[in-house]
Design an enzyme around this catalytic site. Structure first.
Site, PDB file in Angstrom:
ATOM      1  N   TYR A   1      -1.121  -0.837  10.137  1.00  0.00           N
ATOM      2  CA  TYR A   1      -1.311  -0.900   8.873  1.00  0.00           C
ATOM      3  C   TYR A   1      -0.118  -0.720   7.894  1.00  0.00           C
ATOM      4  O   TYR A   1       0.533  -1.469   7.184  1.00  0.00           O
ATOM      5  CB  TYR A   1      -2.646  -0.314   8.155  1.00  0.00           C
ATOM      6  CG  TYR A   1      -2.812  -0.719   6.777  1.00  0.00           C
ATOM      7  CD1 TYR A   1      -3.720  -1.899   6.565  1.00  0.00           C
ATOM      8  CD2 TYR A   1      -2.737  -0.132   5.766  1.00  0.00           C
ATOM      9  CE1 TYR A   1      -4.122  -2.343   5.357  1.00  0.00           C
ATOM     10  CE2 TYR A   1      -3.185  -0.408   4.485  1.00  0.00           C
ATOM     11  CZ  TYR A   1      -3.839  -1.507   4.224  1.00  0.00           C
ATOM     12  OH  TYR A   1      -4.437  -1.785   3.262  1.00  0.00           O
TER      13      TYR A   1
ATOM     14  N   SER B   1       0.828  -1.172   0.036  1.00  0.00           N
ATOM     15  CA  SER B   1       0.039   0.178  -0.050  1.00  0.00           C
ATOM     16  C   SER B   1       0.867   1.318  -0.013  1.00  0.00           C
ATOM     17  O   SER B   1       1.942   1.261   0.547  1.00  0.00           O
ATOM     18  CB  SER B   1      -0.717   0.118   1.246  1.00  0.00           C
ATOM     19  OG  SER B   1      -1.498   1.297   1.627  1.00  0.00           O
TER      20      SER B   1
END
Lengths: 249, 82
Positions: A161, A148
């Site tokens: 995350y 990401s």
């Protein structure tokens, strides 16, 4: 998929985690269109997983859905073994499954931290380790980790995350270097804002900051994964392909 | 594991595996070192896979550090398979 006549016979299969929805489902379809039999590993949505399988089969491909909790080592291993038994050696592995448990760092609990690291990073490593054995034997393999842009740039509220996704990028580079001489490539894609269930509610207000002025689609990420999984990408390894409409450019 | 695994069998299998990894068939021998065979760390990982699958003997990365020749591997496998 095309008419199916031009797609090569594959000596194994592609396994996609988190393959029932979003980027995973789009990737499953894209790799099926390249002739890969597909093992979709999913955690909860039987209907969604079966729908992707049905779609691939209707287009002339082969696919199976395997329910597993990849954060659990035994469940993950059983899923991998089931895919091998049914579809042959896993020669393409797409570590796509991911979860979020957002919060500012002072309020992130240990569970918020570990659940995200377990699924987004540790599970990807375990599956990578499991996949490398047959790939080493086959002198061919493609591993694509779905990271990401949050693993590259700050995103307040996602320390867990971000750590997992940055970890995926680091793991990608090192494993790539370890196995490159065996015809195995390991790469990552780093999506930005992609229109999926996972980003629901996040995109409003962000589009103006994205040079492309819109969120990406799962198919746009899947197209990059399909390239990285292809024979044509044989000299691309250890790379992270950013797919973000220019957001981090 | 069967106790009938002989050193000769293991040696033959290990030498064969090393040749398939690219070692020169004229150079492979019990006393050859990895440097002489141009066998690298990834080859040794693959060799460990072969040994584990065929003889049920696990060779860890710690073991690897002490295995400097073909003979060392053969001896370890025979010992642990017994």
């Amino acid at each position: 998929m095309s008419d199916g006549n031009g797609t090569p016979e594959r000596p194994g299969c592609a396994l996609v985690t988190g393959g029932s929805r979003g980027i995973g489902a789009a990737t499953a379809r894209a790799l099926a269109a390249e002739g890969w039999p597909i093992a979709i590993v999913y955690k909860s949505s039987d209907d969604a997983a079966n729908a992707v399988v049905a779609e691939i089969v209707a287009a002339g491909g082969r696919a199976m859905a395997i329910r597993a909790d990849i954060a659990d080592g035994a469940s993950s291993d059983a899923a991998f073994t089931a895919a091998e038994a049914e579809l042959g050696p896993v020669l393409v592995l797409v570590n796509n499954a991911g979860v979020r448990a957002d919060g500012l760092a002072p309020q992130l609990s240990d569970d918020d931290w570990s659940s995200v690291i377990d699924t987004n990073l540790t599970a990807a490593f375990r599956l990578t380790r499991r996949a490398l054995r047959p790939m080493l034997r086959a002198r061919f393999g493609r591993i694509v980790n779905v990271a990401s842009i949050v693993g590259l740039n700050a995103n307040p509220g996602q320390a867990n995350y971000a750590a997992a996704k940055a970890g995926l990028v680091g793991m990608t580079k090192t494993v790539a270097a370890e196995v490159a001489r065996r015809g195995i490539t390991v790469n990552a894609v780093a999506p930005g804002y992609i229109d999926t269930d996972m980003t629901e509610g996040l995109i409003e207000g962000v589009a103006q900051r994205i040079p492309a002025r819109r969120a990406g689609t799962p198919a746009e990420v899947a197209a990059c994964i399909r390239f990285l999984a292809s024979e044509e990408a044989s000299y691309v390894t250890g790379a992270t392909l950013v797919v973000d409409g220019g957001l981090t450019a | 594991m069967s106790a009938t695994v002989t050193a000769e069998q293991v040696e033959a299998r290990v030498l064969d595996a090393l040749v398939t990894f690219g070692a020169d068939a004229d150079v492979v021998s019990r006393d050859a070192t990895w440097e002489q065979l141009e066998v690298d760390s990834l080859d040794l990982v693959e060799l460990a896979q072969v040994v584990e699958e065929e003889y049920g003997v696990e060779i860890t990365s710690q073991d690897m550090q002490n295995l400097l020749t073909v003979g060392h591997v053969v001896d370890l496998v025979v010992e642990r398979a017994a």
